[in-house]
Design a protein around this motif. Structure first.
Motif, short mmCIF file in Angstrom:
data_model
loop_
_atom_site.label_atom_id
_atom_site.label_comp_id
_atom_site.label_asym_id
_atom_site.label_seq_id
_atom_site.Cartn_x
_atom_site.Cartn_y
_atom_site.Cartn_z
N VAL A 1 79.07 65.22 76.67
CA VAL A 1 78.77 64.91 74.53
C VAL A 1 78.71 63.50 75.76
O VAL A 1 79.36 62.57 76.47
CB VAL A 1 80.09 65.54 74.02
CG1 VAL A 1 79.94 64.51 73.33
CG2 VAL A 1 80.53 67.03 73.82
N GLN A 2 77.56 62.63 74.89
CA GLN A 2 77.23 61.61 75.24
C GLN A 2 77.11 60.94 73.69
O GLN A 2 75.98 61.44 73.06
CB GLN A 2 76.52 60.78 75.98
CG GLN A 2 76.75 61.17 77.39
CD GLN A 2 75.87 60.66 78.59
OE1 GLN A 2 74.99 61.05 78.27
NE2 GLN A 2 76.40 60.19 79.46
N LEU A 3 77.83 59.93 73.31
CA LEU A 3 77.15 59.46 72.53
C LEU A 3 76.58 57.59 72.27
O LEU A 3 77.85 56.39 73.23
CB LEU A 3 78.04 59.03 70.63
CG LEU A 3 78.16 60.62 70.58
CD1 LEU A 3 79.46 60.86 69.28
CD2 LEU A 3 77.12 60.76 69.92
N VAL A 4 75.77 57.22 72.47
CA VAL A 4 75.30 55.72 72.33
C VAL A 4 74.87 54.54 71.68
O VAL A 4 73.72 55.29 69.92
CB VAL A 4 74.12 55.94 73.78
CG1 VAL A 4 73.96 54.30 74.10
CG2 VAL A 4 75.07 56.76 74.52
N GLU A 5 75.45 53.77 71.11
CA GLU A 5 75.34 53.32 69.72
C GLU A 5 73.71 51.94 70.16
O GLU A 5 74.70 51.31 71.71
CB GLU A 5 76.64 52.43 69.35
CG GLU A 5 77.17 53.39 68.61
CD GLU A 5 78.56 54.03 69.37
OE1 GLU A 5 79.41 55.07 69.47
OE2 GLU A 5 78.48 53.43 70.78
N SER A 6 73.85 51.58 69.46
CA SER A 6 72.46 50.54 69.87
C SER A 6 72.45 50.40 69.31
O SER A 6 72.56 50.63 67.60
CB SER A 6 71.02 51.33 70.61
OG SER A 6 70.32 51.89 69.91
N GLY A 7 71.26 48.61 68.44
CA GLY A 7 71.32 48.26 67.47
C GLY A 7 71.97 46.98 66.77
O GLY A 7 71.83 46.56 65.97
N GLY A 8 72.79 46.79 67.49
CA GLY A 8 74.51 45.33 67.11
C GLY A 8 73.76 44.28 67.47
O GLY A 8 72.75 44.01 68.06
N GLY A 9 74.30 42.89 66.80
CA GLY A 9 73.91 41.58 67.25
C GLY A 9 74.29 41.20 65.89
O GLY A 9 74.93 41.36 65.40
N MET A 10 73.82 39.99 65.95
CA MET A 10 73.80 38.46 65.55
C MET A 10 73.28 38.13 64.35
O MET A 10 72.22 38.05 64.28
CB MET A 10 74.50 36.78 66.34
CG MET A 10 75.34 36.13 65.20
SD MET A 10 75.62 34.74 66.25
CE MET A 10 76.80 34.87 66.65
N VAL A 11 73.44 38.27 63.41
CA VAL A 11 73.06 38.13 61.54
C VAL A 11 73.33 37.33 60.82
O VAL A 11 74.80 36.90 60.46
CB VAL A 11 72.58 39.10 61.28
CG1 VAL A 11 73.68 39.88 60.89
CG2 VAL A 11 71.26 39.48 59.89
N GLN A 12 73.01 36.41 60.22
CA GLN A 12 73.28 35.36 58.79
C GLN A 12 73.95 36.94 57.74
O GLN A 12 72.84 37.61 57.35
CB GLN A 12 71.74 34.87 58.86
CG GLN A 12 71.36 33.82 59.88
CD GLN A 12 70.92 32.84 59.54
OE1 GLN A 12 70.53 32.61 58.13
NE2 GLN A 12 71.02 31.11 59.83
N PRO A 13 74.57 35.81 57.15
CA PRO A 13 74.90 36.22 55.77
C PRO A 13 74.11 36.93 55.00
O PRO A 13 73.30 35.74 55.34
CB PRO A 13 75.62 35.60 55.33
CG PRO A 13 76.41 34.49 56.62
CD PRO A 13 75.17 34.56 57.15
N GLY A 14 74.01 37.81 54.77
CA GLY A 14 72.68 38.48 53.76
C GLY A 14 72.01 39.06 54.44
O GLY A 14 70.63 39.50 54.03
N GLY A 15 71.80 39.05 55.85
CA GLY A 15 70.85 39.24 56.66
C GLY A 15 71.65 41.15 56.69
O GLY A 15 72.18 41.91 55.73
N SER A 16 69.84 41.83 57.48
CA SER A 16 70.69 43.31 57.58
C SER A 16 69.80 43.86 59.25
O SER A 16 69.63 42.67 59.78
CB SER A 16 69.02 44.35 57.04
OG SER A 16 68.77 43.49 55.62
N LEU A 17 70.44 44.87 59.16
CA LEU A 17 70.60 45.25 60.77
C LEU A 17 70.28 47.09 60.52
O LEU A 17 71.12 47.44 59.42
CB LEU A 17 71.80 44.91 61.81
CG LEU A 17 72.07 44.09 61.89
CD1 LEU A 17 73.30 43.73 62.95
CD2 LEU A 17 70.63 43.40 63.04
N ARG A 18 69.81 47.83 61.81
CA ARG A 18 69.84 49.13 61.51
C ARG A 18 70.24 49.66 63.03
O ARG A 18 70.24 49.54 64.13
CB ARG A 18 68.41 49.72 61.31
CG ARG A 18 68.48 51.12 60.94
CD ARG A 18 66.89 51.90 60.72
NE ARG A 18 66.69 52.28 62.41
CZ ARG A 18 65.89 53.21 62.04
NH1 ARG A 18 65.60 54.33 61.33
NH2 ARG A 18 64.90 53.58 63.66
N LEU A 19 72.04 50.39 62.66
CA LEU A 19 72.55 50.50 64.02
C LEU A 19 72.26 52.30 64.05
O LEU A 19 71.63 52.67 63.60
CB LEU A 19 73.94 50.91 63.52
CG LEU A 19 74.70 49.47 63.54
CD1 LEU A 19 76.19 49.23 63.53
CD2 LEU A 19 73.98 48.59 63.92
#
Length: 118
Positions: free
Chosen positions: A2-20
């Motif tokens: 079993v492998q689970l690999v996350e991606s999509g993190g980073g630095m963002v300003q308040p109010g911003g969006s990210l998709r993991l």
């Protein structure tokens, strides 16, 4: 394996969006509930969201409802977490985890770091 690999993190300003994203391998992805869990610096793990195998049922931590959206693409063996209006308190390492029928979470990824800062 079993492998689970996350991606999509980073630095963002308040109010911003990210998709993991969390790419899964080594098991029949479409047969399992999946969860997202986060751990802020110096704090314990905190459950964020979960989704059933078909994607039609989703669950959220009450404090995150309306800002976070979980989804999955079984054809791509991937689960997502769309995070909007991010705030400094959302800063954490975000993990995806497999949820077995017996409950709990039996496999975790290594996490992706989300930092919300001005």
């Amino acid at each position: 394996e079993v492998q689970l690999v996350e991606s999509g993190g980073g630095m963002v300003q308040p109010g911003g969006s990210l998709r993991l994203s969390c790419a899964a391998a080594g098991f029949t992805f479409s047969s399992y509930d999946m969860s997202w869990v986060r751990q802020a610096p110096g704090k314990g793990p905190e459950w964020v969201s979960a989704i059933n195998p078909g994607g039609g049922r989703t669950y959220y931590r009450d404090s995150l409802k309306g800002r976070f959206t979980i989804s999955r693409d079984n054809a791509k063996n991937t689960v997502y977490l769309q995070m909007n209006n991010l705030q400094p308190e959302d800063t954490a390492l975000y993990y995806c985890a497999r949820v077995p029928e017996s409950g709990g979470m039996d496999y975790w990824g290594k996490g992706t770091l989300v930092t919300v800062s001005a």
